[in-house]
Design a protein around this motif. Sequence first.
Motif, PDB file in Angstrom:
ATOM      1  N   ALA A  77       0.923  -0.499  -0.082  1.00  0.00           N
ATOM      2  CA  ALA A  77      -0.337   0.212  -0.138  1.00  0.00           C
ATOM      3  C   ALA A  77       0.373   1.079   0.244  1.00  0.00           C
ATOM      4  O   ALA A  77       0.784   2.066  -0.660  1.00  0.00           O
ATOM      5  CB  ALA A  77      -1.123  -0.268   0.570  1.00  0.00           C
ATOM      6  N   TYR A  97      -3.903  -1.087  -5.886  1.00  0.00           N
ATOM      7  CA  TYR A  97      -4.324  -0.376  -4.499  1.00  0.00           C
ATOM      8  C   TYR A  97      -5.285  -0.106  -4.006  1.00  0.00           C
ATOM      9  O   TYR A  97      -5.202  -0.527  -2.941  1.00  0.00           O
ATOM     10  CB  TYR A  97      -3.815   1.270  -4.734  1.00  0.00           C
ATOM     11  CG  TYR A  97      -3.420   2.502  -4.030  1.00  0.00           C
ATOM     12  CD1 TYR A  97      -2.691   1.751  -3.047  1.00  0.00           C
ATOM     13  CD2 TYR A  97      -3.687   3.124  -3.778  1.00  0.00           C
ATOM     14  CE1 TYR A  97      -3.048   2.566  -1.859  1.00  0.00           C
ATOM     15  CE2 TYR A  97      -3.985   4.116  -2.931  1.00  0.00           C
ATOM     16  CZ  TYR A  97      -2.918   4.163  -1.715  1.00  0.00           C
ATOM     17  OH  TYR A  97      -3.411   4.659  -0.411  1.00  0.00           O
ATOM     18  N   LEU A 101      -5.955  -2.333   0.325  1.00  0.00           N
ATOM     19  CA  LEU A 101      -6.743  -1.520   0.793  1.00  0.00           C
ATOM     20  C   LEU A 101      -7.588  -2.206   1.802  1.00  0.00           C
ATOM     21  O   LEU A 101      -7.998  -1.643   2.861  1.00  0.00           O
ATOM     22  CB  LEU A 101      -7.058   0.329  -0.105  1.00  0.00           C
ATOM     23  CG  LEU A 101      -5.710   1.539   0.058  1.00  0.00           C
ATOM     24  CD1 LEU A 101      -6.321   2.334  -0.771  1.00  0.00           C
ATOM     25  CD2 LEU A 101      -4.672   1.785   0.912  1.00  0.00           C
TER      26      LEU A 101
END
Length: 766
Positions: A77, A97, A101
């Motif tokens: 991340a 990404y 998350l």
Amino acid sequence: MKLIFTCALFLSGCLLFHSSSAKENNDLMKANYYYRHFAYHEAIPYYEKIADQINDWQTYSQLGDCYRLTNSFTKSAECYAKAVKMQGCKDPVFLYYSQVLMGLERYEEAGTWLKEYQKRNKPDKRVANMIAACSSAPKKLRAIPSGTVSLCDFNTDGSEFAPALWRGSLVFTADTVINLKKKTDNWTGNSYYNIYSVTCDANGKCGNEYSEVAKSKNVNIKYHDGPCTFSADGSTMYFTRNRYVTNFFHKKAIANGDTTVLLEIMIASDYDSTKKLFKKITPFQYNSDEYSVAHPTVSPDGNMLIFSSNMPGGIGGTDLYVCRKDNNGEWSKPENAGSLVNTAGEELFPYLADDKTLYFSSDGHEGLGGLDIYVSGLDNKSHTFSTPENIGIPINSSYDDISLALYADGRSSYFSSNRPAAKGGDNIYFYKRRKVYLKLTVIDSITRQPLSRAHVSLLSSKDTLTTQVNNNGQVIKQMFPGLQYKISASDSGYFPKEYFNSYSGNKEVDTISETVALYKRGAAKIFLHLTVKGKDEQPVTGVNVKLEAKNDYRSLEVNSEGVLVTTLFPERDYIVDVTKIECKTAYVSVKTPDNYRTNDTTIYKAVSLLCSEGIQEKDTLDIVVPFSFDRAYLSDTAQERLNSLVDYLTNKHPTYHIKLRAHADCRGNDNYNLKLSQRRAESVRKYLVSRKINASRIDESKGVGESEPKFVCCNCFTTPTDIGRTKEANEKKDREQCNKKAKSVIECSEFEHYQNRYLQVIILKR
């Protein structure tokens, strides 16, 4: 999650190249080489050396890929966060990404970046589902779970996944090496996968000794083997492996035109239980040199086989396909399981619990993050599947959750996940379906009648309930199994009461009844009358008395006659420490009764203190510092206990030196308790220094673990929870410490464990 599937699925659109000037960087050349050849574990150290130096989105995103594909999500991340903020960052990086998350339960941030990805691309149902999940997942994770989950003991710091039940054993795939000459997989840095088994029962009790599932030479070859599944009679095993070719010199894994290593399904049949081998191993007829075929599951009646594949013409990256046996016993051509099951994402690890119930993992349906397990019903007439349902927590999490293996009653199962745990990598867990309810009744302590106006608070780390009881003085609530609750009850005109408890239950649906008795203000009292005398039977003055019980911690002193009279709370287990510098600490335990009576109650206790007339060289003072179980920090009460030592060293003997020896009780293994006691010794040393005791006066601060107990607790040496010792070591220690003292096995109470958590102060005159 170690999917051992086609690497291109994870990196589509992200195989990147740098300018010629960047290629001149030798570390970057090595990093890119390993990255292009899927050796992510090998690429990481080279990317780490040059990422900040190069400072472009390509390098950060590729390092983020390497971390993501080796389960280092927090680091992944951090890299993606830098990449997406840079000019020219490609769209797939935004998606990766967001996925990371979500795995870290940072749903609000994930939703923001998913919407950014959505703006840049055509409408995508998979992305829409992920956005919806960012809103719904937090609430689902806070829901009361359907049962309990425990980490299986046989897991290692490698990877264990894809459990299957077979002939009283649990079969699974792992990268543990057991007398096998297998290469290392550069993707992970670990060995290639093999198929193993351990003994397990329906209660999740498993052995720790790995066995090869079969002695056949064609099972557990040089490259990846597993996952696998079995026919209902256990005579046939269907398993996944790297597709390879054999030449005169060696076996070599083969790839398609995109250099992606392929997977295939093998069928091992005619199992000989005496020789523990499959006599015949043949390839599945629909294996291919162009795409992967993997993760087979077979229905109990043997007439349906479902697998995962990235064959052309599918709906997403990998889809589930169905084959059925015809009248000649041959498998029909694979048919796509349909758009209700398959998505634009990945559908993997199918499992047929019966002839019409399919479980599988997917990252394309609305879930909690990563791969979740879903269930779908099959209509055998129309050959269609129903809309899948997420099976929820605690099996599913924000991480990758795959490979269910159900027992026949459907109440317990094994599954695998890469969620954070005491063991690294992927692990196998045991699930037990269980619902626990608490029926709490609040009553008057004397009349025993329910208090219909009482208020109750049930507080845990995951939920809170504050409510008034019903007309019967009761509250009924479903509880999080195994979670600690703070339970408070109050009513006007009564003393409030609170306590802590956790509820696991013993049945699939269990209701635990508890009664809380409140006593009226101004009602009968309970007194402690404590007398402290010396060896000459004369009163001892200047004595500090510590009272410790749940929600009652007090520091008092005896009067000029060596007597202390104070009130105590009902229904408490008190530990009373009687201390004075230059005297040996004494302890008494006091258990107060329920306050059911109308008359006051006095509990009489007498203590004899053994005091020396003067501290001699190397005399030892034993101070019970009230460390909490399994903790090393100093509470306010613990600091008060040490203040008498501070006063002694500061005002009475400012030149004396000391040595500190901290002790632990026997719960936990030897090595852990040694480290715990060392932390406690260091906590005491730091506190004394903070109170202006010169550090040079503390000659030693040492932890000695559980080696010198005041009470020998033999039950610690034989309890199954003491996993740090072997059976032989338990028996040896039992003989050496219990039998040597000619005592029967001592079942130590909490009071005795408490006294074993003590501090020795050795006085050294200077």
